[in-house]
Design an enzyme around this catalytic site. Structure first.
Site, PDB file in Angstrom:
ATOM      1  N   LYS A   9       0.840  -1.202   0.000  1.00  0.00           N
ATOM      2  CA  LYS A   9       0.000   0.000   0.000  1.00  0.00           C
ATOM      3  C   LYS A   9       0.882   1.261   0.000  1.00  0.00           C
ATOM      4  CE  LYS A   9      -3.858  -2.262   2.415  1.00  0.00           C
ATOM      5  NZ  LYS A   9      -4.758  -2.178   3.600  1.00  0.00           N
ATOM      6  N   TYR A  49     -12.502  -2.230  -3.025  1.00  0.00           N
ATOM      7  CA  TYR A  49     -12.994  -2.265  -1.649  1.00  0.00           C
ATOM      8  C   TYR A  49     -14.522  -2.219  -1.589  1.00  0.00           C
ATOM      9  CZ  TYR A  49      -8.262  -1.831   0.297  1.00  0.00           C
ATOM     10  OH  TYR A  49      -6.961  -2.062   0.674  1.00  0.00           O
ATOM     11  N   ASN A 112      -1.657  -0.352   7.317  1.00  0.00           N
ATOM     12  CA  ASN A 112      -1.170  -1.720   7.584  1.00  0.00           C
ATOM     13  C   ASN A 112      -0.353  -2.313   6.436  1.00  0.00           C
ATOM     14  OD1 ASN A 112      -3.289  -2.217   5.875  1.00  0.00           O
ATOM     15  ND2 ASN A 112      -4.477  -3.429   7.320  1.00  0.00           N
ATOM     16  N   HIS A 115      -1.859  -5.369   1.299  1.00  0.00           N
ATOM     17  CA  HIS A 115      -3.136  -6.012   1.025  1.00  0.00           C
ATOM     18  C   HIS A 115      -2.871  -7.413   0.479  1.00  0.00           C
ATOM     19  CE1 HIS A 115      -7.105  -6.924  -0.576  1.00  0.00           C
ATOM     20  NE2 HIS A 115      -6.461  -7.400  -1.634  1.00  0.00           N
ATOM     21  N   GLU A 126      -9.546  -9.859  -7.979  1.00  0.00           N
ATOM     22  CA  GLU A 126      -8.567  -8.775  -7.818  1.00  0.00           C
ATOM     23  C   GLU A 126      -7.461  -8.846  -8.874  1.00  0.00           C
ATOM     24  OE1 GLU A 126      -7.494  -9.205  -3.691  1.00  0.00           O
ATOM     25  OE2 GLU A 126      -9.473  -8.538  -3.017  1.00  0.00           O
TER      26      GLU A 126
HETATM   27  P1  IDP Z   1      -7.844  -7.076   5.187  1.00  0.00           P
HETATM   28  O1  IDP Z   1      -7.037  -6.000   4.480  1.00  0.00           O
HETATM   29  O2  IDP Z   1      -7.048  -7.692   6.324  1.00  0.00           O
HETATM   30  O3  IDP Z   1      -8.443  -8.099   4.246  1.00  0.00           O
HETATM   31  P2  IDP Z   1     -10.486  -5.854   5.422  1.00  0.00           P
HETATM   32  O4  IDP Z   1     -11.437  -6.089   6.566  1.00  0.00           O
HETATM   33  O5  IDP Z   1     -10.846  -6.402   4.084  1.00  0.00           O
HETATM   34  O6  IDP Z   1      -9.043  -6.336   5.917  1.00  0.00           O
HETATM   35  O7  IDP Z   1     -10.312  -4.265   5.299  1.00  0.00           O
HETATM   36  C1  IDP Z   1      -9.655  -3.706   4.199  1.00  0.00           C
HETATM   37  C2  IDP Z   1      -8.756  -2.600   4.671  1.00  0.00           C
HETATM   38  O8  IDP Z   1      -9.559  -1.559   5.202  1.00  0.00           O
HETATM   39  C3  IDP Z   1      -7.806  -2.987   5.811  1.00  0.00           C
HETATM   40  O9  IDP Z   1      -6.609  -3.557   5.362  1.00  0.00           O
HETATM   41  C4  IDP Z   1      -7.575  -1.659   6.499  1.00  0.00           C
HETATM   42  O10 IDP Z   1      -6.541  -0.926   5.847  1.00  0.00           O
HETATM   43  C5  IDP Z   1      -8.896  -0.946   6.287  1.00  0.00           C
HETATM   44  N1  IDP Z   1      -9.745  -1.071   7.476  1.00  0.00           N
HETATM   45  C6  IDP Z   1     -10.443  -2.159   7.866  1.00  0.00           C
HETATM   46  N2  IDP Z   1     -11.116  -1.923   9.006  1.00  0.00           N
HETATM   47  C7  IDP Z   1     -10.810  -0.651   9.330  1.00  0.00           C
HETATM   48  C8  IDP Z   1     -11.205   0.188  10.430  1.00  0.00           C
HETATM   49  O11 IDP Z   1     -11.945  -0.207  11.324  1.00  0.00           O
HETATM   50  N3  IDP Z   1     -10.677   1.439  10.418  1.00  0.00           N
HETATM   51  C9  IDP Z   1      -9.844   1.912   9.451  1.00  0.00           C
HETATM   52  N4  IDP Z   1      -9.459   1.141   8.414  1.00  0.00           N
HETATM   53  C10 IDP Z   1      -9.941  -0.106   8.360  1.00  0.00           C
END
Ligand code: IDP
Length: 149
Positions: A9, A49, A112, A115, A126
């Site tokens: 990212k 997303y 984080n 992805h 994807e």
């Molecule tokens: P993943 O990336 O581990 O598959 P997902 O639940 O699909 O997680 O969420 C996609 C992305 O959205 C996450 O990697 C994170 O960057 C962001 N995200 C998910 N939940 C939150 C939140 O509660 N606050 C802010 N960003 C979030």
């Protein structure tokens, strides 16, 4: 052999973590079959997303993922979809297991660094969203017999 979609990212690119993150998959024995840097449009980000439309963090997530270049890759190997998710660690880096990519390099859920597709179906969707078929390369590696029995 499975394929998964992985993406460093914008935070990972800005922080100079691209090489270290790619290395983890290479070192494990996984094969990169597609790799490029790009800037994602809002349209593609919203598609990618799509499952999060309407959630409070959605706009921030789209703003963030379109805020700078990402490094997109398709990685191939045995059980790579779930293995890559384990290597990445939990979505919230503070909850990720020590040693995982997110625990090693991150603190906040919205920063984080990587992805990775969460299922085989997501991976197929994807990969098709981010890569044209001709951008994926089929090739063999002599070392594969030292990685797979
Ligand atoms: P993943 O990336 O581990 O598959 P997902 O639940 O699909 O997680 O969420 C996609 C992305 O959205 C996450 O990697 C994170 O960057 C962001 N995200 C998910 N939940 C939150 C939140 O509660 N606050 C802010 N960003 C979030």
């Amino acid at each position: 052999m499975e394929r998964t979609y992985l993406m460093v990212k914008p935070d990972g690119v800005q922080r100079g973590l691209v090489g270290q993150i790619i290395s983890r998959f290479e070192q494990r024995g996984y094969k990169i079959v597609g790799l490029k840097m790009m800037q994602i449009s809002r349209e593609v980000a919203e598609k990618h997303y799509g499952e999060h439309v309407g959630k409070p963090f959605f706009q921030g997530l789209v703003d963030f993922i379109t805020s700078g270049p990402v490094v997109a890759m398709v990685v191939e190997g045995k059980d790579v979809v779930s293995a890559a998710r384990e290597m990445m660690g939990a979505t919230n880096p503070l909850k990720a297991a020590p040693g995982t990519i997110r625990a090693t390099f991150g603190v906040d859920v919205g920063r984080n660094v990587i992805h990775g597709s969460d299922s085989l179906e997501s991976a197929q969707r994807e990969i098709a969203l981010f890569f044209r078929p001709e951008e994926l390369v089929d090739y063999g590696r002599a070392i594969d017999s030292w990685i797979y029995e």
